[in-house]
Design a protein around this motif. Structure first.
Motif, mmCIF file in Angstrom:
data_model
loop_
_atom_site.group_PDB
_atom_site.id
_atom_site.type_symbol
_atom_site.label_atom_id
_atom_site.label_comp_id
_atom_site.label_asym_id
_atom_site.label_seq_id
_atom_site.Cartn_x
_atom_site.Cartn_y
_atom_site.Cartn_z
ATOM 1 N N GLN A 132 49.336 73.714 12.728
ATOM 2 C CA GLN A 132 49.654 75.025 13.350
ATOM 3 C C GLN A 132 51.412 75.107 11.856
ATOM 4 O OE1 GLN A 132 49.661 74.102 17.013
ATOM 5 N NE2 GLN A 132 49.013 76.490 17.429
ATOM 6 N N THR A 133 51.317 75.923 11.571
ATOM 7 C CA THR A 133 52.298 76.035 10.568
ATOM 8 C C THR A 133 53.177 77.723 11.393
ATOM 9 O OG1 THR A 133 53.220 76.711 8.637
ATOM 10 C CG2 THR A 133 51.206 77.468 9.356
ATOM 11 N N VAL A 134 54.356 78.111 11.552
ATOM 12 C CA VAL A 134 54.879 78.747 11.843
ATOM 13 C C VAL A 134 55.887 79.353 10.605
ATOM 14 C CG1 VAL A 134 56.895 77.782 13.222
ATOM 15 C CG2 VAL A 134 56.222 80.610 13.506
ATOM 16 N N LEU A 135 55.628 80.645 10.406
ATOM 17 C CA LEU A 135 56.544 81.341 9.285
ATOM 18 C C LEU A 135 57.864 82.240 10.324
ATOM 19 C CD1 LEU A 135 57.795 82.160 6.389
ATOM 20 C CD2 LEU A 135 55.562 84.092 5.904
ATOM 21 N N MET A 136 59.215 82.484 10.254
ATOM 22 C CA MET A 136 60.037 82.669 11.007
ATOM 23 C C MET A 136 60.914 83.638 10.235
ATOM 24 S SD MET A 136 61.746 80.306 13.894
ATOM 25 C CE MET A 136 62.908 79.871 13.501
ATOM 26 N N ALA A 137 60.511 85.399 10.035
ATOM 27 C CA ALA A 137 61.487 86.086 9.529
ATOM 28 C C ALA A 137 63.143 86.511 10.181
ATOM 29 C CB ALA A 137 60.946 87.013 9.018
ATOM 30 N N PRO A 138 64.187 86.727 9.680
ATOM 31 C CA PRO A 138 65.228 87.728 10.641
ATOM 32 C C PRO A 138 64.936 88.856 11.483
ATOM 33 C CG PRO A 138 65.535 87.076 8.245
ATOM 34 C CD PRO A 138 64.936 86.651 8.048
ATOM 35 N N THR A 139 64.382 89.621 10.214
ATOM 36 C CA THR A 139 64.037 90.692 11.207
ATOM 37 C C THR A 139 62.782 91.073 11.445
ATOM 38 O OG1 THR A 139 63.651 91.995 9.633
ATOM 39 C CG2 THR A 139 66.220 92.055 10.436
ATOM 40 N N GLU A 140 62.853 92.015 11.809
ATOM 41 C CA GLU A 140 61.294 92.231 12.336
ATOM 42 C C GLU A 140 59.797 93.101 11.071
ATOM 43 O OE1 GLU A 140 58.885 93.348 15.649
ATOM 44 O OE2 GLU A 140 59.626 92.001 16.439
ATOM 45 N N GLU A 198 65.264 83.779 5.351
ATOM 46 C CA GLU A 198 66.927 83.846 5.101
ATOM 47 C C GLU A 198 67.435 82.852 6.037
ATOM 48 O OE1 GLU A 198 66.191 86.326 2.966
ATOM 49 O OE2 GLU A 198 64.844 87.501 3.320
ATOM 50 N N GLN A 199 67.883 81.403 6.034
ATOM 51 C CA GLN A 199 68.639 80.786 6.429
ATOM 52 C C GLN A 199 69.722 81.694 6.770
ATOM 53 O OE1 GLN A 199 67.986 78.347 8.707
ATOM 54 N NE2 GLN A 199 70.118 78.098 9.012
ATOM 55 N N HIS A 200 70.589 82.068 6.115
ATOM 56 C CA HIS A 200 72.259 82.483 5.715
ATOM 57 C C HIS A 200 72.244 83.344 7.162
ATOM 58 C CE1 HIS A 200 71.689 85.190 3.233
ATOM 59 N NE2 HIS A 200 72.523 85.760 3.651
ATOM 60 N N LYS A 201 71.033 84.298 7.707
ATOM 61 C CA LYS A 201 72.030 85.043 8.465
ATOM 62 C C LYS A 201 71.318 84.244 9.754
ATOM 63 C CE LYS A 201 71.356 88.769 6.183
ATOM 64 N NZ LYS A 201 70.682 89.903 5.905
ATOM 65 N N PHE A 202 71.077 82.571 10.591
ATOM 66 C CA PHE A 202 70.322 81.821 11.328
ATOM 67 C C PHE A 202 72.169 81.903 12.140
ATOM 68 C CE2 PHE A 202 66.710 84.188 11.393
ATOM 69 C CZ PHE A 202 65.618 83.617 11.008
ATOM 70 N N GLY A 203 72.359 80.536 10.974
ATOM 71 C CA GLY A 203 73.088 79.992 11.288
ATOM 72 C C GLY A 203 72.889 78.443 11.273
ATOM 73 N N VAL A 204 73.173 77.370 11.388
ATOM 74 C CA VAL A 204 73.041 76.242 11.360
ATOM 75 C C VAL A 204 72.489 76.008 12.770
ATOM 76 C CG1 VAL A 204 73.716 73.660 11.282
ATOM 77 C CG2 VAL A 204 75.151 75.843 10.096
ATOM 78 N N VAL A 212 63.443 75.563 4.774
ATOM 79 C CA VAL A 212 64.584 76.555 4.695
ATOM 80 C C VAL A 212 64.656 77.802 3.238
ATOM 81 C CG1 VAL A 212 66.763 77.277 5.134
ATOM 82 C CG2 VAL A 212 65.841 75.022 6.592
ATOM 83 N N MET A 213 64.342 79.390 3.820
ATOM 84 C CA MET A 213 64.856 79.888 2.567
ATOM 85 C C MET A 213 65.522 81.150 2.250
ATOM 86 S SD MET A 213 60.949 80.669 2.066
ATOM 87 C CE MET A 213 60.248 81.667 2.898
ATOM 88 N N THR A 214 66.387 80.960 1.339
ATOM 89 C CA THR A 214 67.648 81.446 1.543
ATOM 90 C C THR A 214 67.500 82.835 0.471
ATOM 91 O OG1 THR A 214 68.648 80.807 -0.267
ATOM 92 C CG2 THR A 214 69.275 79.547 2.035
ATOM 93 N N ALA A 215 67.465 84.159 1.112
ATOM 94 C CA ALA A 215 67.269 84.984 0.487
ATOM 95 C C ALA A 215 68.252 85.405 -0.801
ATOM 96 C CB ALA A 215 68.370 86.515 1.533
ATOM 97 N N THR A 216 69.352 84.867 -2.011
ATOM 98 C CA THR A 216 69.762 85.102 -2.578
ATOM 99 C C THR A 216 70.518 83.677 -2.932
ATOM 100 O OG1 THR A 216 72.127 85.694 -2.118
ATOM 101 C CG2 THR A 216 70.313 86.890 -2.775
ATOM 102 N N PRO A 217 70.578 83.199 -3.940
ATOM 103 C CA PRO A 217 71.539 81.771 -3.974
ATOM 104 C C PRO A 217 72.529 81.241 -3.524
ATOM 105 C CG PRO A 217 70.195 82.442 -6.857
ATOM 106 C CD PRO A 217 70.335 84.007 -4.926
ATOM 107 N N ILE A 218 72.558 80.026 -2.491
ATOM 108 C CA ILE A 218 74.300 80.216 -2.112
ATOM 109 C C ILE A 218 74.901 78.949 -3.360
ATOM 110 C CG2 ILE A 218 75.552 78.393 -0.437
ATOM 111 C CD1 ILE A 218 72.249 78.384 1.176
ATOM 112 N N PRO A 219 76.262 79.100 -3.211
ATOM 113 C CA PRO A 219 77.130 78.333 -4.243
ATOM 114 C C PRO A 219 77.469 77.414 -4.103
ATOM 115 C CG PRO A 219 78.334 80.703 -3.733
ATOM 116 C CD PRO A 219 77.193 80.367 -2.456
ATOM 117 N N ARG A 220 77.067 76.243 -5.013
ATOM 118 C CA ARG A 220 77.112 74.703 -4.876
ATOM 119 C C ARG A 220 78.075 74.002 -3.371
ATOM 120 N NH1 ARG A 220 77.047 70.266 -7.302
ATOM 121 N NH2 ARG A 220 79.254 69.731 -7.026
#
Ligand code: ADP
Ligand code: MG
Length: 697
Positions: free
Chosen positions: A316-324, A395-401, A418-426
Motif C-alpha cells: 500500500q502507499t499513501v500521499l499526504m498533502a498539507p491542505t484539503e 510540501e514538507q516544509h509546512k510540516f516540520g521535522v 518528501v517533496m518540497t513546494a519550492t527549492p530549499i537553500p543549500r
C-alpha cells in the motif's frame, strides 16, 4: 562588594570583576546571564588597527586599510541610469575616496565628521586615490583613542558603552576561557586545523593579531556546526539501523507498464529522480529522500511513479498533502493518470461522513485499498494500513521535522519520499533536512513558459498594466489577483498592512475589471464556498480570481497566465516565486506584476531579484540571504535550530566542512571511540530531542 565566589561557567555575570548588578541587568537584555554566555558571545566584527596605511603608503592593487574622517559626500547620475556615490575621507591631511556604483543608498549611511576605516584595493584616478566598494568599518568614540591593536566590536544595548563591554569581555576571557572543557580530541583539532578551546576564546575576545581572531572564531563556529552535523549524522544512522524496510523491486515490465499510463515523456530530471528513488526502494533500508525542484517541474508524476511501483510490488502507499485543497488536486491528478488502471484507490478527507470514514478505514486496514491520498491530519488520526510500503509527503516544509518520524517506527518501516513546494537553500538542506538523501530536478517540462515578472509602482504604470490585463482577458486568458490579507470591503484605507482581498474584489468589479466575471477566495470562507470559487475559476466560469495566498500551493489552471500581486513587499521571495509558479502551467507565457508602493530600498532590491531570476533555486538562495532560515521554513514558532555562534547564511563554508567531518566520524565508526564521549554527550544534550535521538546513541 559581594565576595567573589570561585568562578564557574555558571557564575552570574554580576559577580564578574568590573560588571556588577547594573551592568548585569544591561547584559541580560542581550541574553547574557552567565560567564559562559559571555564567552560565547562573539564580537560581530574586529577592528584591525595594527595595519593602518597612510595615504602616502598606498600601492595600487594591494589590500590596504585607511582611517579617515568623512568630509564630503555626493551621488551622481551616470549614463544609462547608473549612479555613482562617492564619500571623501580626510586622512591626516591627505584624501581618499570610496565609490559605489548603483548603490545610491550608501549616501545615507554616512555623515560628515564620522570616523571610518575603508579597506580594499586602492586605485589612483586623475591623481587621486580611491577604493571602489570598500569594506567599511565605522569607528565609535570609543575606538579613537585606542592606540592601535585589535579591537573586538560587540553588539550593544542602550546604556552599555563599547569600552565597558570590551573590558567585561576581556575579563571574562581572562578568567573564564580555561574553564571551558575541551570536547574535541587533539587529532580531530589537528585535522581541522583549529586551536584548542581556551586559546580560541582568548583569540576572539582579546586577539593580538588578525590570525588569533580568525582561527579562534573559526574554531567556535566550526564546533557549533560540527555538533549540529553530528546530531544529523546520528539521526541518519539511527533510522538506518531501525529502518529495515521491505524491498520494492522494479522490473523493466513494471517500468514500461507505469510509463504507458503517463500522457507525456518524462524529462531527463524526472528520469534521474526516478532512477534514484527506484534504487532506494529496491533496498532493505528505508528510503528517506527529499525531492526538490522548482514549481511546475513535475514532482507529482515522479511521486505517482514511485507509488505505482509500491503497488506493483504488492504494497500500500499513501500521499499526504498539507491542505484539503492540495489533497483534492493530487487526487484529481492521480485519478486522471490511473483511469486505465485497476489500482484500488481512495481520497481520505475531513469531509467524509462517519460511516464513510469507517468504511474507508476498514478497506485500508484489510489491504483492499492500495493507494490513499489525503491530508496529513486525516491520515494520521487513526488509520492503520495492512502493508504500507511507501509514504509520499508533499510540501514538507509546512510540516516540520517531527511528523516524518510518525510512520518510521516498527519493524517494517515504509519508504519515505518528501517533496518540497519550492527549492530549499543549500544550507537548510544540509541542516534541517540534513539526514535525507537529495534528488534535485533542475529542468522543466518542455514548452514550459518562463514567467515575465515586473515591479509596478503606483501611477500611470498601473493603468498600462490594467490595459494589458484587459486585453489578455478578452483574448481568453485568465488572471489571479493576490492580496496580502483578507481585509473587508469597508476598510479600504488600511494601507499599512496592504490591501485586503475583499476590498480589492469590490473595487476591481466596479472599476478596472468591470466587464469581466470575478471570483473571490480566501481562508475564511467555508470550505464548500472555497471549493466552489476555485472550481468556477478552473472551469473558466470566472475569468479573474481575487485571492489571498490560499492559492499559493498547487492550484493548477493552465489557462491562467496573468497574476497581479498587491502589496508585493509584504511577501517573502520564496512565497512570491511560489505564487507566480501558478501561471507557468500552460503553453502561453505568464506575466506577473508585483504592485508595490514601498520606497524602502531593501524591499526594492528584494523584488528586483524576482524580476531578474526566473528560477526557483536562485530565488531561494537570495531569499535565504535576505531573511535567514526561520522565515523561510515558517519554523520560528517551532524553534529555529539552536545554534550558539554560527550563522547558516554567513558560515556556509564552515557548514560544508563540519558536515564532511561529522559524517566521516559517524560513518567510519570513529565517533564511537571513548575519546568522543564528552562530545557525544554534548551533542545529545543539544540536539537529542530535536532529532529524536534519545536512546539511540
Ligand atoms: P510541481 O513540481 O510543482 O508539483 P506538478 O507535478 O504539479 O509540478 O506538474 C506541473 C504540470 O506539469 C502538471 O500539469 C503536469 O501534468 C505537467 N508535467 C509534469 N511532467 C511533465 C512532462 N514530463 N511533460 C509534460 N508535462 C509534464
Ligand atoms: Mg506540486
Amino acid at each position: 562588594m559581594p565576595i567573589m565566589p570561585g568562578l564557574s561557567l555558571d557564575t552570574p555575570v554580576q559577580y564578574l570583576r568590573g560588571a556588577g548588578p547594573h551592568r548585569a541587568e544591561l547584559l541580560s537584555r542581550l541574553g547574557l546571564l552567565t560567564l559562559e554566555d559571555l564567552l560565547f558571545f562573539l564580537p560581530r566584527d574586529v577592528l584591525d588597527l595594527t595595519r593602518i596605511s597612510s595615504v602616502s603608503q598606498l600601492k595600487e592593487g594591494e589590500l590596504h586599510t585607511v582611517r579617515g574622517r568623512v568630509v564630503d559626500r555626493d551621488a551622481r547620475l551616470l549614463t544609462r541610469g547608473r549612479t555613482m556615490t562617492a564619500v571623501l575621507l580626510a586622512c591626516d591631511g591627505q584624501f581618499l575616496r570610496g565609490v559605489w556604483f548603483n548603490q545610491p543608498w550608501m549616501l545615507q549611511k554616512f555623515q560628515d565628521g564620522q570616523n571610518v576605516l575603508f579597506s580594499g584595493k586602492p586605485k589612483k584616478r586623475a591623481g587621486r586615490w580611491e577604493i571602489a566598494h570598500p569594506r567599511i568599518q565605522w569607528l565609535g568614540e570609543d575606538d579613537l583613542d585606542a592606540n592601535g591593536g585589535m579591537l573586538p566590536v560587540y553588539s550593544l544595548t542602550e546604556g552599555l558603552k563599547m569600552h565597558e563591554m570590551r573590558r567585561i569581555m576581556r575579563t571574562a576571557a581572562e578568567e573564564g576561557s580555561q574553564l571551558v572543557p575541551e570536547l574535541l580530541p587533539d587529532d580531530l583539532r589537528t585535522r581541522l586545523k583549529i586551536p584548542e578551546i581556551g586559546r580560541a576564546l582568548r583569540g576572539v575576545h582579546m586577539p593580538e593579531g588578525p590570525d588569533d581572531y580568525d582561527t579562534g572564531r573559526r574554531r567556535l563556529i566550526l564546533q557549533d556546526l560540527l555538533e549540529l552535523q553530528l546530531g544529523v549524522a546520528l539521526r541518519r544512522r539511527s533510522w538506518q539501523s531501525r529502518a529495515a524496510a521491505a524491498r520494492l523491486p522494479v522490473s523493466a515490465k513494471v517500468d514500461s507498464r507505469i510509463r504507458r499510463l503517463l500522457p507525456f515523456q518524462l524529462t531527463a530530471g524526472q528520469n534521474r529522480a526516478i532512477r534514484e528513488i527506484s534504487a532506494d526502494l529496491d533496498s532493505p533500508i528505508a528510503m528517506h529522500r527529499l525531492l526538490q525542484a522548482d514549481v511546475g517541474a513535475g514532482k507529482t508524476v515522479v511521486a505517482v511513479y514511485a507509488m505505482l511501483l509500491a503497488v506493483a510490488a504488492g504494497f500500500q502507499t499513501v500521499l499526504m498533502a498539507p491542505t484539503e485543497l492540495l489533497a483534492g488536486q493530487h487526487w484529481q491528478t492521480v485519478d486522471r493518470l490511473l483511469v486505465n488502471s485497476r489500482v484500488n484507490r481512495l481520497l481520505l478527507t475531513g469531509q467524509l461522513t462517519a460511516a464513510e470514514r469507517r468504511d474507508a478505514l476498514a478497506r485500508i486496514a484489510t489491504g483492499e485499498v492500495q493507494l490513499v491520498v489525503g491530508t496529513q491530519a486525516v491520515i494520521q488520526a487513526d488509520v492503520s494500513f495492512k502493508k504500507l510500503g511507501l509514504v509520499v509527503i508533499d510540501e514538507q516544509h509546512k510540516f516540520g521535522v517531527s511528523q516524518r518520524a510518525r510512520f518510521a517506527s516498527g519493524p517494517n518501516a515504509p519508504h519515505t519520499l518528501v517533496m518540497t513546494a519550492t527549492p530549499i537553500p543549500r544550507s537548510l538542506c544540509l541542516t534541517r533536512f540534513g539526514d535525507l538523501d537529495l534528488s534535485i530536478m533542475t529542468d522543466l517540462p518542455p514548452g514550459r513558459q518562463k514567467v515575465h515578472t515586473s515591479r509596478v509602482a503606483v501611477g500611470p504604470a498601473r493603468e498600462k498594466v490594467w490595459d494589458f490585463v484587459r486585453q489578455k482577458l478578452r483574448s481568453g486568458r485568465q488572471s489571479f489577483v493576490v492580496c496580502p490579507r483578507i481585509g473587508s470591503a469597508v476598510d479600504l484605507s488600511n494601507v499599512a498592512e496592504g490591501p485586503g482581498a475583499e476590498a480589492v474584489f469590490q473595487r476591481l468589479s466596479q472599476t478596472e475589471l468591470r466587464e469581466f466575471r470575478l471570483g473571490l477566495v480566501h481562508g475564511q470562507l467555508e470550505s464548500a464556498a472555497k471549493n466552489a470559487a476555485m472550481e468556477a475559476f478552473r472551469k473558466g466560469e470566472t475569468q479573474v480570481l481575487v485571492a489571498t495566498t490560499v492559492i499559493e500551493v498547487g492550484v493548477d489552471v493552465p489557462n491562467a497566465t496573468l497574476m497581479i500581486i498587491y502589496g508585493a513587499e509584504s511577501f517573502g521571495l520564496a512565497q512570491l516565486h511560489q505564487l507566480r509558479g501558478r501561471i507557468s502551467r500552460g503553453s502561453f507565457p505568464g506575466f506577473c506584476f508585483l504592485f508595490s508602493e514601498t520606497e524602502d530600498p531593501a524591499s526594492a532590491v528584494h523584488l528586483q531579484t524576482l524580476e531578474q531570476h526566473p528560477g526557483g533555486f536562485e530565488v531561494a538562495e537570495a531569499d535565504f540571504r535576505l531573511r535567514g532560515p526561520g522565515d523561510i521554513l515558517g519554523t520560528r514558532q517551532h524553534g529555529d535550530l539552536p545554534l550558539a555562534v554560527a550563522d547558516l547564511v554567513r558560515d556556509e563554508s564552515e557548514l560544508g566542512e563540519s558536515r564532511q567531518a561529522a559524517f566521516d566520524l559517524v560513518g567510519s565508526g570513529e565517533f564511537d571511540d571513548p575519546k568522543f564521549v564528552p562530545l557525544k554527550v554534548r551533542v545529545l544534550e543539544r540536539f537529542g530531542k530535536l532529532f529524536d535521538l534519545v536512546g539511540s546513541g
